[in-house]
Design a protein around this motif. Structure first.
Motif, PDB file in Angstrom:
ATOM      1  N   UNK A  94      44.240 -52.848   5.101  1.00  0.00           N
ATOM      2  CA  UNK A  94      43.936 -54.179   4.556  1.00  0.00           C
ATOM      3  C   UNK A  94      42.534 -54.615   4.974  1.00  0.00           C
ATOM      4  N   UNK A  95      42.110 -54.170   6.173  1.00  0.00           N
ATOM      5  CA  UNK A  95      40.745 -54.493   6.620  1.00  0.00           C
ATOM      6  C   UNK A  95      39.711 -53.887   5.681  1.00  0.00           C
ATOM      7  N   UNK A  96      39.899 -52.618   5.330  1.00  0.00           N
ATOM      8  CA  UNK A  96      38.963 -51.960   4.402  1.00  0.00           C
ATOM      9  C   UNK A  96      39.042 -52.648   3.031  1.00  0.00           C
ATOM     10  N   UNK A  97      40.262 -53.011   2.643  1.00  0.00           N
ATOM     11  CA  UNK A  97      40.425 -53.670   1.336  1.00  0.00           C
ATOM     12  C   UNK A  97      39.652 -54.988   1.300  1.00  0.00           C
ATOM     13  N   UNK A  98      39.717 -55.769   2.388  1.00  0.00           N
ATOM     14  CA  UNK A  98      38.990 -57.051   2.394  1.00  0.00           C
ATOM     15  C   UNK A  98      37.486 -56.797   2.274  1.00  0.00           C
ATOM     16  N   UNK A 103      31.109 -49.078   3.563  1.00  0.00           N
ATOM     17  CA  UNK A 103      31.693 -48.272   4.652  1.00  0.00           C
ATOM     18  C   UNK A 103      30.983 -48.615   5.972  1.00  0.00           C
ATOM     19  N   UNK A 104      29.668 -48.751   5.908  1.00  0.00           N
ATOM     20  CA  UNK A 104      28.882 -49.136   7.086  1.00  0.00           C
ATOM     21  C   UNK A 104      29.340 -50.485   7.628  1.00  0.00           C
ATOM     22  N   UNK A 105      29.473 -51.422   6.720  1.00  0.00           N
ATOM     23  CA  UNK A 105      29.864 -52.781   7.119  1.00  0.00           C
ATOM     24  C   UNK A 105      31.241 -52.763   7.802  1.00  0.00           C
ATOM     25  N   UNK A 106      32.150 -51.971   7.240  1.00  0.00           N
ATOM     26  CA  UNK A 106      33.520 -51.885   7.769  1.00  0.00           C
ATOM     27  C   UNK A 106      33.512 -51.312   9.189  1.00  0.00           C
ATOM     28  N   UNK A 107      32.787 -50.214   9.372  1.00  0.00           N
ATOM     29  CA  UNK A 107      32.737 -49.580  10.699  1.00  0.00           C
ATOM     30  C   UNK A 107      32.155 -50.567  11.718  1.00  0.00           C
ATOM     31  N   UNK A 122      36.465 -54.640  17.512  1.00  0.00           N
ATOM     32  CA  UNK A 122      37.925 -54.800  17.448  1.00  0.00           C
ATOM     33  C   UNK A 122      38.631 -53.666  18.206  1.00  0.00           C
ATOM     34  N   UNK A 123      38.048 -52.471  18.159  1.00  0.00           N
ATOM     35  CA  UNK A 123      38.590 -51.374  18.981  1.00  0.00           C
ATOM     36  C   UNK A 123      38.573 -51.790  20.444  1.00  0.00           C
ATOM     37  N   UNK A 124      37.469 -52.421  20.854  1.00  0.00           N
ATOM     38  CA  UNK A 124      37.358 -52.837  22.258  1.00  0.00           C
ATOM     39  C   UNK A 124      38.415 -53.866  22.598  1.00  0.00           C
ATOM     40  N   UNK A 164      25.623 -44.181  12.739  1.00  0.00           N
ATOM     41  CA  UNK A 164      25.718 -42.750  12.435  1.00  0.00           C
ATOM     42  C   UNK A 164      27.174 -42.372  12.678  1.00  0.00           C
ATOM     43  N   UNK A 165      27.797 -41.856  11.647  1.00  0.00           N
ATOM     44  CA  UNK A 165      29.239 -41.536  11.754  1.00  0.00           C
ATOM     45  C   UNK A 165      29.445 -40.035  11.834  1.00  0.00           C
ATOM     46  N   UNK A 166      30.603 -39.650  12.345  1.00  0.00           N
ATOM     47  CA  UNK A 166      30.998 -38.241  12.309  1.00  0.00           C
ATOM     48  C   UNK A 166      31.278 -37.860  10.857  1.00  0.00           C
ATOM     49  N   UNK A 167      31.515 -36.588  10.661  1.00  0.00           N
ATOM     50  CA  UNK A 167      31.726 -36.044   9.310  1.00  0.00           C
ATOM     51  C   UNK A 167      33.038 -36.554   8.703  1.00  0.00           C
ATOM     52  N   UNK A 168      32.964 -37.107   7.518  1.00  0.00           N
ATOM     53  CA  UNK A 168      34.204 -37.492   6.810  1.00  0.00           C
ATOM     54  C   UNK A 168      34.654 -36.274   6.000  1.00  0.00           C
TER      55      UNK A 168
END
Ligand code: BYC
Length: 320
Positions: free
Chosen positions: A135-139, A231-235, A241-243, A264-268
């Motif tokens: 739902x977070x990604x959906x928003x 995707x950047x904005x979501x990460x 929030x992880x913290x 910079x993200x790991x490989x999707x």
């Protein structure tokens, strides 16, 4: 003296372009290019199907929710998703496609729905991970769609986003409680997040250089940001929030890059994504079979409703 001859179609196209340029909304009564109409039907019907198929992974837990309160919340959430599907089918109908046609396309396996709903939900923590990540990604994807140039789609999105915010918070709260519970509960939350994290990043669609529809959809102001931008904005939203949850991000390569001011993200795993799109995900066959069965089981309801409508209209005609 030469004059520029414009055809009626050129004038209609110019009016349409001017409305888009001026950030005005296109409404069902307005002329629109055929390709714009088709793009909207493609995206809105796919979006509607996602809401409807998306009820299944969570409905799987309604009878097993750990308390009456959790059960009531989950039931309300799943019902909200049904409502979202219905607003969106209605928005698509304003473009000239019938609801029955969209349903047929879905149950015959000819329509897309979000890749994310082809993953299983083996533990209660999956309800938390879906609410928080899915739902977070959906928003994140849908808030900009509230400004989509097509009026009925943008307006449907406003209401949907309000409800998604509640969904996201209830998911976060489930995970927070588990993360602060016994070591086993915390591990269950971490496992669920590990399984849902990467598929939730795939929800935004393929990378920009492999997204055939983005450029035109952005020019028409249906999409306001590219798949990678969202995707950047979501990460970026997830990191703090992880913290707060005290859980680990499954992407061990995730770093803030000072130079590019990007994550910079790991490989999707895009091979996995395209495999799921081809129907080879864990649950593709099960999701469609379940939807088909529900459609068949509901035939008597549709017949009864049609008969009731027929009688009502006959009565009205008799009175008139
Ligand atoms: N899954 O050129 P691209 C919810 C397809 S439900 C499957 O970037 P576009 C919830 C794409 O369709 C909310 N297919 O396309 C419910 C295209 O194929 P076609 C779900 C995907 O349209 C219950 C091809 O890949 N949200 O929140 O410019 C419980 C190339 O892509 C996916 C929506 O539906 C995918 N993830 O951009 C809990 C959002 N990604 O059509 C929660 C509405 C791409 O050419 N849709 N494809 O055959 C959109 O915003 C856009 O359509 C997308 C893709 C960003 C998804």
């Amino acid at each position: 003296m030469s004059t520029t001859v414009t055809s009626p179609d050129d004038e209609l196209q110019a009016d349409f372009d001017a409305l888009i340029e001026a950030e005005q909304r296109i409404e069902p009564r307005d002329w629109m290019p055929e390709a714009y109409r088709k793009t909207l039907i493609r995206q809105i019907s796919q979006h509607a199907h996602s809401e409807i198929i998306g009820m299944q992974p969570e409905a799987n837990w309604i009878t097993r929710a750990p308390s009456l309160k959790r059960k009531a919340i989950l039931m309300a959430k799943v019902q909200d998703e049904a409502g979202h599907g219905l607003y969106l089918y209605s928005a698509a109908q304003t473009l000239g496609i019938a609801r029955d046609t969209m349903t047929e396309q879905l149950i015959e396996g000819r329509a897309r729905y979000s890749s994310i709903f082809n993953y299983p939900t083996p533990t209660w923590a999956d309800m938390g991970a879906i609410g928080w990540l899915v739902d977070g990604a959906a928003i994140c994807n849908q808030v900009p769609l509230c400004r989509a140039s097509y009026g009925p789609y943008g307006r449907a999105m406003v209401r949907i986003c309000k409800e998604e915010s509640f969904h996201q918070r209830q998911g976060f709260e489930i995970l927070l409680e588990l993360a602060n519970g016994t070591p086993e509960q915390k591990q269950m939350a971490q496992d669920a997040v590990n399984r849902w994290y990467w598929p939730s990043l795939q929800m935004f669609g393929p990378p920009d250089d492999e997204s055939p529809n983005s450029a035109q959809s952005m020019a028409w102001k249906i999409k306001r940001f590219s798949n990678d931008e969202l995707r950047q904005r979501f990460v970026g939203m997830l990191v703090p929030q992880f913290e707060a949850l005290g859980l680990e991000c499954p992407d061990k390569d995730l770093r803030w890059n000072e130079e590019t001011e990007q994550w910079d993200m790991g490989e999707i795993d895009w091979d996995e994504f395209f495999d799921v799109l081809k129907g080879h995900g864990h649950c593709n066959a099960q999701r469609l079979q379940h939807r088909r069965q529900a459609h068949e089981d509901g035939a008597w309801v549709r017949e009864a409703a049609a008969e009731y409508a027929r009688k009502q209209s006959a009565q009205l005609k008799a009175v008139a």
